[in-house]
Scaffold this motif. Structure first.
Motif, mmCIF file in Angstrom:
data_model
loop_
_atom_site.group_PDB
_atom_site.id
_atom_site.type_symbol
_atom_site.label_atom_id
_atom_site.label_comp_id
_atom_site.label_asym_id
_atom_site.label_seq_id
_atom_site.Cartn_x
_atom_site.Cartn_y
_atom_site.Cartn_z
ATOM 1 N N LEU A 18 -65.551 62.467 31.955
ATOM 2 C CA LEU A 18 -65.017 62.168 33.282
ATOM 3 C C LEU A 18 -66.084 61.626 34.245
ATOM 4 C CD1 LEU A 18 -62.500 62.167 35.044
ATOM 5 C CD2 LEU A 18 -63.058 64.513 35.694
ATOM 6 N N THR A 22 -65.592 58.057 36.219
ATOM 7 C CA THR A 22 -65.616 57.887 37.680
ATOM 8 C C THR A 22 -66.704 56.907 38.098
ATOM 9 O OG1 THR A 22 -67.003 59.849 37.940
ATOM 10 C CG2 THR A 22 -64.631 60.138 38.196
ATOM 11 N N GLN A 107 -64.410 65.782 39.047
ATOM 12 C CA GLN A 107 -63.064 66.311 39.265
ATOM 13 C C GLN A 107 -62.700 66.293 40.744
ATOM 14 O OE1 GLN A 107 -63.561 70.132 37.434
ATOM 15 N NE2 GLN A 107 -62.863 69.426 35.427
#
Length: 125
Positions: A18, A22, A107
């Motif tokens: 992740l 991003t 996140q």
């Protein structure tokens, strides 16, 4: 040099974490903003040129689905780019540089960006 390292050149089989996604999306939204600013500056120039130009841009943003979609897309790219930029600034300040910290910041970036994108959609539509 005869290297025995495995080489995987098929990018479709690589599963990015992740934080990497991003970061890549941050770069993509930067390009979208760079290209989209041409349309934003054109609309700004048109709206400031005369009262008729202002009415034309205002009507386009109020009634044209494509103009609304472009405006929402630019606001969405700006929202994600802004939040991810703050994440990168925190990394430059050595805050959350660990693996767990980078996943947590990624996140948070996705969640905050999603909220801002939804709010932008509500505002535009």
């Amino acid at each position: 040099m005869n290297s025995k390292r495995p080489v995987n050149l098929d990018l479709t089989t690589i599963h990015f974490p992740l934080p990497a996604l991003t970061s890549i999306t941050h770069r993509i939204t930067g390009v979208i903003l760079f290209v989209g600013l041409m349309f934003a500056f054109w609309a700004l120039g048109k709206s400031l040129s005369s009262p008729a130009g202002f009415d034309e841009v205002s009507n386009a943003l109020a009634n044209n689905l494509l103009a609304k979609f472009v405006a929402w897309g630019l606001l969405s790219a700006l929202a994600f780019h802004f939040v991810a930029g703050i994440k990168h600034l925190l990394m430059d300040a050595d805050i959350g540089v660990t693996l767990e910290g980078s996943v947590q910041k990624a996140q948070i970036t996705v969640v905050v960006s999603a909220v801002l994108i939804i709010l932008a959609g509500v505002w535009v539509w």
